[in-house]
Design a protein around this motif. Structure first.
Motif, short mmCIF file in Angstrom:
data_model
loop_
_atom_site.label_atom_id
_atom_site.label_comp_id
_atom_site.label_asym_id
_atom_site.label_seq_id
_atom_site.Cartn_x
_atom_site.Cartn_y
_atom_site.Cartn_z
N PHE A 68 -4.97 -9.92 -13.38
CA PHE A 68 -4.99 -8.38 -13.07
C PHE A 68 -4.25 -7.55 -14.13
CE2 PHE A 68 -5.01 -10.17 -8.69
CZ PHE A 68 -6.14 -9.80 -8.39
N ARG A 69 -5.01 -6.57 -14.48
CA ARG A 69 -4.70 -5.43 -15.32
C ARG A 69 -4.05 -4.25 -14.85
NH1 ARG A 69 -2.55 -8.71 -17.11
NH2 ARG A 69 -3.00 -10.05 -18.80
N GLU A 70 -4.34 -4.00 -13.54
CA GLU A 70 -3.84 -2.66 -12.93
C GLU A 70 -3.53 -2.74 -11.55
OE1 GLU A 70 -5.94 1.54 -12.08
OE2 GLU A 70 -7.19 0.23 -12.56
N VAL A 71 -2.32 -2.40 -11.30
CA VAL A 71 -1.51 -2.47 -10.03
C VAL A 71 -1.29 -1.43 -9.21
CG1 VAL A 71 0.57 -2.67 -11.10
CG2 VAL A 71 0.42 -3.87 -8.85
N ALA A 72 -1.32 -1.46 -8.03
CA ALA A 72 -1.04 -0.40 -6.92
C ALA A 72 0.44 -0.66 -6.56
CB ALA A 72 -1.95 -0.07 -5.73
N TYR A 73 0.99 0.57 -5.98
CA TYR A 73 2.60 0.42 -5.60
C TYR A 73 2.53 1.03 -4.23
CZ TYR A 73 7.78 0.43 -5.30
OH TYR A 73 8.75 0.60 -4.96
N PHE A 74 2.71 0.39 -2.99
CA PHE A 74 2.95 0.82 -1.68
C PHE A 74 4.46 1.13 -1.64
CE2 PHE A 74 -0.90 -1.51 -0.85
CZ PHE A 74 -1.94 -0.37 -1.09
N LYS A 75 4.92 2.28 -1.87
CA LYS A 75 6.46 2.52 -1.92
C LYS A 75 7.07 3.08 -0.63
CE LYS A 75 9.37 5.12 -5.01
NZ LYS A 75 9.60 5.87 -6.21
N SER A 76 8.23 2.83 -0.28
CA SER A 76 8.79 3.58 1.04
C SER A 76 9.01 4.86 0.53
CB SER A 76 10.13 2.59 1.20
OG SER A 76 10.68 3.27 2.32
N ASN A 77 8.90 5.69 1.57
CA ASN A 77 9.26 7.15 1.30
C ASN A 77 10.60 7.17 1.80
OD1 ASN A 77 8.85 7.12 4.27
ND2 ASN A 77 7.09 8.51 4.19
N ASN A 78 11.10 6.13 2.36
CA ASN A 78 12.66 6.07 2.91
C ASN A 78 13.46 5.46 1.70
OD1 ASN A 78 15.26 5.42 3.92
ND2 ASN A 78 14.12 5.53 6.24
N ALA A 79 14.14 6.23 1.10
CA ALA A 79 14.88 5.69 -0.36
C ALA A 79 16.04 5.07 0.15
CB ALA A 79 15.07 6.75 -1.04
N ILE A 80 16.25 3.76 0.71
CA ILE A 80 17.39 3.05 0.87
C ILE A 80 17.61 2.24 -0.50
CG2 ILE A 80 17.00 2.89 3.37
CD1 ILE A 80 16.11 -0.05 2.73
N HIS A 81 18.67 1.78 -0.68
CA HIS A 81 19.12 1.28 -1.81
C HIS A 81 18.51 0.06 -2.33
CE1 HIS A 81 21.90 0.80 -5.25
NE2 HIS A 81 22.00 -0.18 -5.15
N THR B 234 5.50 5.47 4.93
CA THR B 234 6.58 5.39 5.89
C THR B 234 6.79 4.04 6.34
OG1 THR B 234 5.96 7.59 6.71
CG2 THR B 234 7.31 6.00 8.08
N PRO B 235 8.24 3.39 6.13
CA PRO B 235 8.27 2.01 6.38
C PRO B 235 8.51 1.60 7.83
CG PRO B 235 10.51 3.15 5.84
CD PRO B 235 9.22 4.06 5.78
N THR B 236 7.43 2.00 8.62
CA THR B 236 7.38 1.39 9.79
C THR B 236 5.79 0.97 10.15
OG1 THR B 236 6.69 3.49 11.07
CG2 THR B 236 9.06 3.20 10.83
N LEU B 237 5.67 0.14 10.89
CA LEU B 237 4.06 -0.42 11.17
C LEU B 237 3.22 0.81 11.31
CD1 LEU B 237 4.35 -3.78 13.08
CD2 LEU B 237 3.60 -3.48 11.14
N LEU B 238 3.41 1.73 12.38
CA LEU B 238 2.57 2.70 12.55
C LEU B 238 2.79 3.42 11.52
CD1 LEU B 238 0.86 4.21 14.53
CD2 LEU B 238 2.63 5.26 15.77
N GLY B 239 3.86 3.87 11.07
CA GLY B 239 4.14 5.17 10.02
C GLY B 239 3.29 4.75 8.68
N ALA B 240 3.38 3.25 8.23
CA ALA B 240 2.69 2.82 7.24
C ALA B 240 0.98 2.99 7.20
CB ALA B 240 2.98 1.27 6.82
N TYR B 241 0.80 2.49 8.49
CA TYR B 241 -0.92 2.92 8.85
C TYR B 241 -1.07 4.20 8.87
CZ TYR B 241 -4.79 3.14 12.33
OH TYR B 241 -5.95 3.62 12.79
N GLU B 242 -0.46 4.95 9.38
CA GLU B 242 -0.97 6.65 9.40
C GLU B 242 -0.66 7.16 7.99
OE1 GLU B 242 -2.39 8.18 11.52
OE2 GLU B 242 -1.81 6.96 13.25
N SER B 243 0.27 6.71 7.00
CA SER B 243 0.27 7.29 5.83
C SER B 243 -0.76 6.76 4.89
CB SER B 243 1.57 6.68 5.09
OG SER B 243 2.85 7.09 5.92
N MET B 244 -1.31 5.49 4.84
CA MET B 244 -2.27 5.09 4.39
C MET B 244 -3.58 5.64 4.61
SD MET B 244 -2.63 3.22 1.66
CE MET B 244 -3.69 3.62 0.84
N LYS B 245 -3.89 5.90 5.98
CA LYS B 245 -4.98 6.71 6.59
C LYS B 245 -5.19 8.02 5.71
CE LYS B 245 -6.39 6.85 10.69
NZ LYS B 245 -6.26 6.98 11.99
#
Length: 335
Positions: free
Chosen positions: A179-192, A221-232
């Motif tokens: 692979f030469r290109e990668v995506a990043y599903f990054k949390s919007n909650n900035a814990i350490h 958003t780092p919850t199951l429902l939140g991640a689903y809605e964020s990606m949608k």
């Protein structure tokens, strides 16, 4: 009288009183003499010397489960509960009782109200601690260990996963697959932990010469429902995703995968995905999720081990323990 009240009379820190009570080094003789005089004056009990290690003077250890909003800790229950179970099991083996205390966004108040005389040491779940909380930890007058946070630039004992190594191994796997290109599903909650993974992701992508364009970084958003809605929300805008992606944790990855499937984006045929944590749901999800597995039982065992060592010698300087993980490739990565 408590250690804190004794410390106020002696005009020293509670930690200093603890060192004197346990006849440890690190206290000036004049200060030690003043504290001992107050101990005698107020008939404060001094721990007996020579007590067998298998029968502690105080056999209670406190586990403080701290949360700011609980978004990460409560959603990732399988991960946290496995660590807590490991601590409890190993406490029993060492002759200690584990007491659990919950605190939600009231760290300062909680730490001030704890009766520390009832405990020999404290393990603090630091997943949702941020730098603004660190100063409150100075109130703890007995040995303590922070779990699941490296506590960068703060002098304390901590046990945490090696986020940098975990991310590097995941991105290296993508590179090995071509692979030469990668995506990043990054949390919007900035814990350490997420902040460390974010920095490591950028470094690893550069190191392995994999492109990560700005349009391929998705705040989730780092919850199951939140991640689903964020990606949608992103998918409704017609975005395109790189052929492979790293997610800050499994919860995010699974929520995102559900949204992708609804929009006809196949995993792994269109997007290969790797998460972090190896929660139980990862193995039974369809398709099963590739992940960086954390040895949760080992983390709990090590947290207690470090605490017991510091209880034995409170003068030990800052111990930072980093725990590596294992790459588990399942159906979510194209082989």
């Amino acid at each position: 009288m408590t250690i804190r009240e004794l410390a106020e009379l002696a005009q020293v820190s509670p930690a200093t009183v603890s060192l004197v009570l346990n006849n440890k080094k690190g206290v000036a003789e004049e200060t030690r003499k003043r504290v001992l005089e107050l101990i005698a004056e107020h008939n404060y009990p001094i721990p007996q010397r020579g007590t067998p290690k298998s029968v502690p003077v105080n056999n209670n250890i406190l586990f403080l489960k701290y949360m700011q909003d609980g978004m990460v800790v409560e959603e990732n229950t399988g991960f946290i509960s496995s660590i807590m179970e490991s601590i409890e099991v190993n406490c029993r083996k060492e002759g200690y009782h584990l007491n659990i205390l919950h605190s939600i966004n009231q760290l300062d108040e909680t730490l001030r109200e704890i009766e520390y005389d009832n405990f020999s040491g404290v393990i603090v779940l630091g997943t949702e601690l941020d730098s603004g909380d660190y100063e409150y930890l100075n109130q703890i007058p007995i040995p303590y260990v922070i779990l699941d946070n490296s506590m960068t630039n703060f002098k304390c004992h901590s046990v945490v996963m090696d986020n940098r190594a975990l991310v590097y191994e995941a991105i290296e796997h993508f590179a090995d697959l071509g692979f030469r290109e990668v995506a990043y599903f990054k949390s919007n909650n900035a814990i350490h932990n997420f902040e460390e993974r974010s920095q490591a992701f950028k470094e690893a992508a550069e190191h392995f010469n994999i492109s990560c364009k700005k349009e391929n970084e998705f705040l989730i958003t780092p919850t199951l429902l939140g991640a689903y809605e964020s990606m949608k929300t992103y998918l409704q805008q017609g975005i395109k995703i790189a052929p492979c992606a790293f997610a800050d944790n499994d919860i995010i990855a699974i929520g995102v995968m559900k949204a992708l499937q609804e929009y006809g984006i196949r995993v792994p045929e269109d997007v290969s995905i790797i998460g972090v944590d190896d929660i139980q749901f990862s193995a039974i999800h369809s398709p099963s999720l590739s992940t960086m597995s954390i040895p949760k039982k080992l983390m709990g065992k090590l947290a207690l081990k470090v605490l017991l060592e510091v209880m034995e010698d409170p003068t030990i300087s800052s111990i930072k323990t980093y725990v590596g993980g294992e790459k588990i490739i399942r159906e979510s990565v194209l082989s």
